[in-house]
Write an enzyme that holds these catalytic residues in place. Structure first.
Site, PDB file in Angstrom:
ATOM      1  N   CYS A 134      48.211   6.230  47.954  1.00 31.46           N
ATOM      2  CA  CYS A 134      48.954   5.185  48.660  1.00 31.46           C
ATOM      3  C   CYS A 134      49.326   3.999  47.776  1.00 31.46           C
ATOM      4  O   CYS A 134      50.398   3.409  47.952  1.00 31.46           O
ATOM      5  CB  CYS A 134      48.156   4.716  49.872  1.00 31.46           C
ATOM      6  SG  CYS A 134      47.961   6.006  51.130  1.00 31.46           S
ATOM      7  N   LYS A 181      50.673   1.383  58.633  1.00 28.47           N
ATOM      8  CA  LYS A 181      51.637   2.290  57.994  1.00 28.47           C
ATOM      9  C   LYS A 181      51.272   3.733  58.339  1.00 28.47           C
ATOM     10  O   LYS A 181      50.101   4.093  58.358  1.00 28.47           O
ATOM     11  CB  LYS A 181      51.704   2.078  56.483  1.00 28.47           C
ATOM     12  CG  LYS A 181      50.467   2.415  55.679  1.00 28.47           C
ATOM     13  CD  LYS A 181      50.727   2.129  54.193  1.00 28.47           C
ATOM     14  CE  LYS A 181      49.528   2.468  53.332  1.00 28.47           C
ATOM     15  NZ  LYS A 181      49.228   3.902  53.270  1.00 28.47           N
ATOM     16  N   ASP A 217      45.013  -0.243  52.246  1.00 31.69           N
ATOM     17  CA  ASP A 217      44.118   0.680  52.953  1.00 31.69           C
ATOM     18  C   ASP A 217      42.631   0.489  52.647  1.00 31.69           C
ATOM     19  O   ASP A 217      41.900   1.473  52.459  1.00 31.69           O
ATOM     20  CB  ASP A 217      44.511   2.129  52.640  1.00 31.69           C
ATOM     21  CG  ASP A 217      45.927   2.452  53.038  1.00 31.69           C
ATOM     22  OD1 ASP A 217      46.557   1.642  53.738  1.00 31.69           O
ATOM     23  OD2 ASP A 217      46.424   3.526  52.632  1.00 31.69           O
TER      24      ASP A 217
END
EC number: 3.5.1.110
Length: 231
Positions: free
Chosen positions: A167, A134, A25
């Protein structure tokens, strides 16, 4: 060819060509002023060194034959993938909560195709890398990550990215449950929240779920002299 990475709580030996670097990310949303985390009140002022360290780690990993996998967290423009009131994600996602509080941001945070969703300018996937969307914190949830890894015989995963305590840790934990060995490079990650969140996540990882190292040590482990020492 095997190499040994100095890490906490102990060193770990792996074959780079049967390993992957997971970049979690590294989007404007998480690493750039004006992105989702910044607008939601989280401090992103110290992410620049993390971006530089990820660049260094990715370059070394790619040169050593490691697969590079980039994740982008987010949803479709209508946020159908985010889930409605029947999903806990609807209630806990700070991006969704921020947009409900500030309706003028609707459609701008973590929406596919938006500036917020894009990877930061400094980090550009190369041919042969894999880029995966995702919809939740874990990179294993509703993605082909596990099958991608298993089909290539990959068991060792080296994690970088944001946020360490959300995450990154979620993906590493799920990998642990699926029998993958997870290492996090602590200076190539950044937390969402106070500094103690970073420390707590790293404590959890090195104590219960994986290993912790740093970019310089990782790059040294991938150098030709390190392979020679193992050989």
């Amino acid at each position: 060819m095997m190499t040994t990475l100095t890490a906490r709580p102990e060193a770990i030996t792996f074959d780079p060509q049967q390993s992957a670097q997971i970049v979690v990310d590294m989007q404007n949303a998480y690493a750039t002023p004006g992105g989702y985390l910044d607008l939601a009140g989280f401090d992103v002022s110290t992410t620049r060194p993390v971006i530089a360290n990820i660049q260094t780690a990715v370059t070394a990993a790619r040169a050593a034959g490691m697969l590079i996998i980039w994740f982008q967290n987010g949803w479709d423009e209508q946020y159908v993938e985010a889930g409605g009131p029947g999903s806990p994600n609807f209630h806990k996602s700070n991006a969704l909560k921020t947009m409900r509080k500030q309706p003028q941001l609707q459609g701008k945070l973590l929406a596919k195709g938006s500036w917020d969703y894009q990877l930061v300018d400094e980090l550009v996937p190369q041919p042969g890398d894999i880029v995966l969307p995702k919809p939740r914190y874990s990179g294993f949830f509703n993605t082909p990550l596990d099958s991608i890894l298993r089909s290539r015989g990959i068991r060792h995963l080296v994690f970088t990215g944001i946020a360490t305590n959300v995450c990154v840790e979620s993906t590493l934990r799920d990998g642990f449950f699926l029998e993958h060995f997870g290492v996090v490079l602590e200076d190539a990650t950044h937390q969402a929240g106070p500094e103690f969140a970073q420390k707590a996540a790293l404590f959890n990882i090195e104590t219960f779920f994986g290993w912790v190292s740093d970019v310089e040590t990782f790059c040294d482990a991938l150098s030709p002299t390190s392979f020679a020492r193992i050989a």
